[in-house]
Design an enzyme around this catalytic site. Structure first.
Site, PDB file in Angstrom:
ATOM      1  N   THR A 198       0.832  -1.210   0.000  1.00  0.00           N
ATOM      2  CA  THR A 198       0.000   0.000   0.000  1.00  0.00           C
ATOM      3  C   THR A 198       0.863   1.256   0.000  1.00  0.00           C
ATOM      4  OG1 THR A 198      -1.910  -1.007   1.079  1.00  0.00           O
ATOM      5  CG2 THR A 198      -1.683   1.338   1.365  1.00  0.00           C
ATOM      6  N   ARG A 226     -13.439  -8.322  -1.913  1.00  0.00           N
ATOM      7  CA  ARG A 226     -13.006  -7.871  -0.580  1.00  0.00           C
ATOM      8  C   ARG A 226     -12.536  -6.414  -0.644  1.00  0.00           C
ATOM      9  NH1 ARG A 226      -7.996  -5.590   1.553  1.00  0.00           N
ATOM     10  NH2 ARG A 226      -7.884  -6.107   3.755  1.00  0.00           N
ATOM     11  N   VAL A 227     -12.975  -5.614   0.284  1.00  0.00           N
ATOM     12  CA  VAL A 227     -12.526  -4.226   0.356  1.00  0.00           C
ATOM     13  C   VAL A 227     -11.883  -4.012   1.725  1.00  0.00           C
ATOM     14  CG1 VAL A 227     -13.243  -1.807   0.308  1.00  0.00           C
ATOM     15  CG2 VAL A 227     -14.364  -3.455  -1.185  1.00  0.00           C
ATOM     16  N   GLY A 228     -10.724  -3.395   1.745  1.00  0.00           N
ATOM     17  CA  GLY A 228     -10.026  -3.137   3.005  1.00  0.00           C
ATOM     18  C   GLY A 228     -10.243  -1.723   3.501  1.00  0.00           C
ATOM     19  N   THR A 249      -1.486   2.062   6.568  1.00  0.00           N
ATOM     20  CA  THR A 249      -1.135   0.804   5.900  1.00  0.00           C
ATOM     21  C   THR A 249      -1.083  -0.305   6.944  1.00  0.00           C
ATOM     22  OG1 THR A 249       0.549  -0.440   4.707  1.00  0.00           O
ATOM     23  CG2 THR A 249       1.325   1.398   6.043  1.00  0.00           C
ATOM     24  N   SER A 251      -3.035  -4.284   8.377  1.00  0.00           N
ATOM     25  CA  SER A 251      -4.105  -5.281   8.292  1.00  0.00           C
ATOM     26  C   SER A 251      -5.435  -4.544   8.232  1.00  0.00           C
ATOM     27  CB  SER A 251      -4.037  -6.226   9.489  1.00  0.00           C
ATOM     28  OG  SER A 251      -3.781  -5.504  10.680  1.00  0.00           O
TER      29      SER A 251
HETATM   30  N1  ASP Z   1      -4.409  -1.886   4.305  1.00  0.00           N
HETATM   31  C1  ASP Z   1      -4.368  -2.585   3.052  1.00  0.00           C
HETATM   32  C2  ASP Z   1      -5.588  -3.444   2.900  1.00  0.00           C
HETATM   33  O1  ASP Z   1      -5.989  -4.068   3.873  1.00  0.00           O
HETATM   34  C3  ASP Z   1      -3.176  -3.470   2.924  1.00  0.00           C
HETATM   35  C4  ASP Z   1      -1.874  -2.804   3.103  1.00  0.00           C
HETATM   36  O2  ASP Z   1      -1.744  -1.793   3.786  1.00  0.00           O
HETATM   37  O3  ASP Z   1      -0.922  -3.329   2.513  1.00  0.00           O
HETATM   38  O4  ASP Z   1      -6.099  -3.555   1.820  1.00  0.00           O
END
Ligand code: ASP
Length: 331
Positions: A198, A226-228, A249, A251
């Site tokens: 990210t 899936r959406v983060g 950035t 989890s």
């Molecule tokens: N936060 C991002 C997500 O969960 C992943 C990341 O930061 O690499 O999509």
């Protein structure tokens, strides 16, 4: 004029293990971070807005295959790419975001158009792509996002039948990104520490306004759809001149549950704590309670910056008005 103008960026928390990072790959990361910072810094020095500076820095990081955003994004469980991005203007509280796009070259530019030209804040999938097409943004074939390193990372995650945060296969990536590397096999098993990709940027401009932008390919082997946290205002991205601008950035699911980016701003507003204290509390105290791993970058209207992370490292850097950019990877 606010001469405390500053831009800070990240290229993901969690990094290739130091032991596995070759000098040339490390130099490539520093150079890419430096280039994005210098570009954002130029925008600010020319009197441009924080919004323009973060858009430009994130666009460059999306185009760089070293990072998990735009070109170089990770693979879904179906072997495809689904990209998410968000941007927010601290002077107006306007925001724009898109998620699950497959062919928009620069998701951050699409998010920016949503902010500027739509009455809505977040578009998903097909609707996001139609909007981007109507805005005349550049589209690419899905292969554009492919890199050998992320593809092998995906095969590994798929064989283990689990979703994997980017840089979990960090050693993998290290060996694949290395130039003149004729040993394509990973030298170590997957790092047990969770690693994240990210990219993001936060800035304070000469006019005293802040902005934040975040862009990602998500997590390796994620389920389709899936959406983060990245495209969710308040979770992965937030900006308000009254408090701060934040890009995260890590989890994503935990950052969503903690409303992490907004929590930094809220702590400043409601508890009257400093940027440093609020950012530290979210990353070092609150997120770990639910096993949230990662980091964030933040800037306030006085030019203070905070770059906390609870992982081994975070690709990061900042550039103050009239000073040389500073980049770092490890603690
Ligand atoms: N936060 C991002 C997500 O969960 C992943 C990341 O930061 O690499 O999509």
């Amino acid at each position: 004029m606010n001469t405390n103008a500053v831009i800070a960026i990240h290229g993901g928390a969690g990094t290739i293990l130091r032991a596995s990072m070759s000098a040339s790959v490390e130099a490539d990361y520093h150079a890419a971070l430096h280039a994005a910072l210098a570009a954002g810094q130029r925008v600010l020095a020319d009197g441009g807005s924080a919004l323009d500076a973060v858009s430009e820095a994130v666009r460059l990081l999306e185009d760089c295959p070293l990072f998990n955003a735009g070109r170089g994004s990770v693979y879904t469980a179906a072997g495809t790419h689904e990209l998410d991005a968000a941007i927010m203007d601290g002077s107006t509280l306007e925001a724009g975001a898109i998620c699950c796009v497959k062919r928009v070259r620069n998701p951050i530019l699409a998010a920016r158009r949503v902010l500027e030209r739509s009455e809505h804040v977040l578009f998903t999938g097909e609707g996001a792509e139609s909007f981007a097409a109507a805005q005349g943004l550049e589209f690419v074939e899905p292969e554009y996002f492919h890199t050998e390193a992320r593809h092998r990372q995906w095969l590994l995650a798929r064989d283990r039948n689990r979703a994997m945060l980017d840089h979990d296969g960090a050693t993998f990536a290290a060996s694949s990104f290395a130039t003149n590397n004729d040993d394509p096999a990973p030298r170590e098993p997957i790092d047990p520490n969770r690693k994240f990709g990210t990219v993001g940027a936060v800035a304070l401009d000469l006019h005293g306004h802040v902005a934040a932008a975040t862009s990602t390919g998500g997590v390796t082997n994620k389920q389709v759809g899936r959406v983060g946290d990245t495209p969710l205002i308040g979770a992965g991205c937030y900006a308000d001149d009254a408090t701060c601008a934040v890009s995260t950035t890590g989890s994503g699911e935990m950052f969503m549950r903690m409303v992490a980016a907004y929590d930094v701003a809220a702590q400043m507003a409601y508890r009257s704590v400093s940027l440093q204290e609020a950012a530290h509390d979210v990353v070092m105290n609150r997120l770990p309670k639910i096993d949230g791993r990662g980091g964030l970058i933040a800037v306030d209207a006085r030019g203070n910056i905070a770059l906390p992370f609870n992982t081994e490292g975070m690709y990061r850097g900042f550039a103050r008005h009239g000073e040389m950019p500073v980049t770092a990877i490890y603690r």
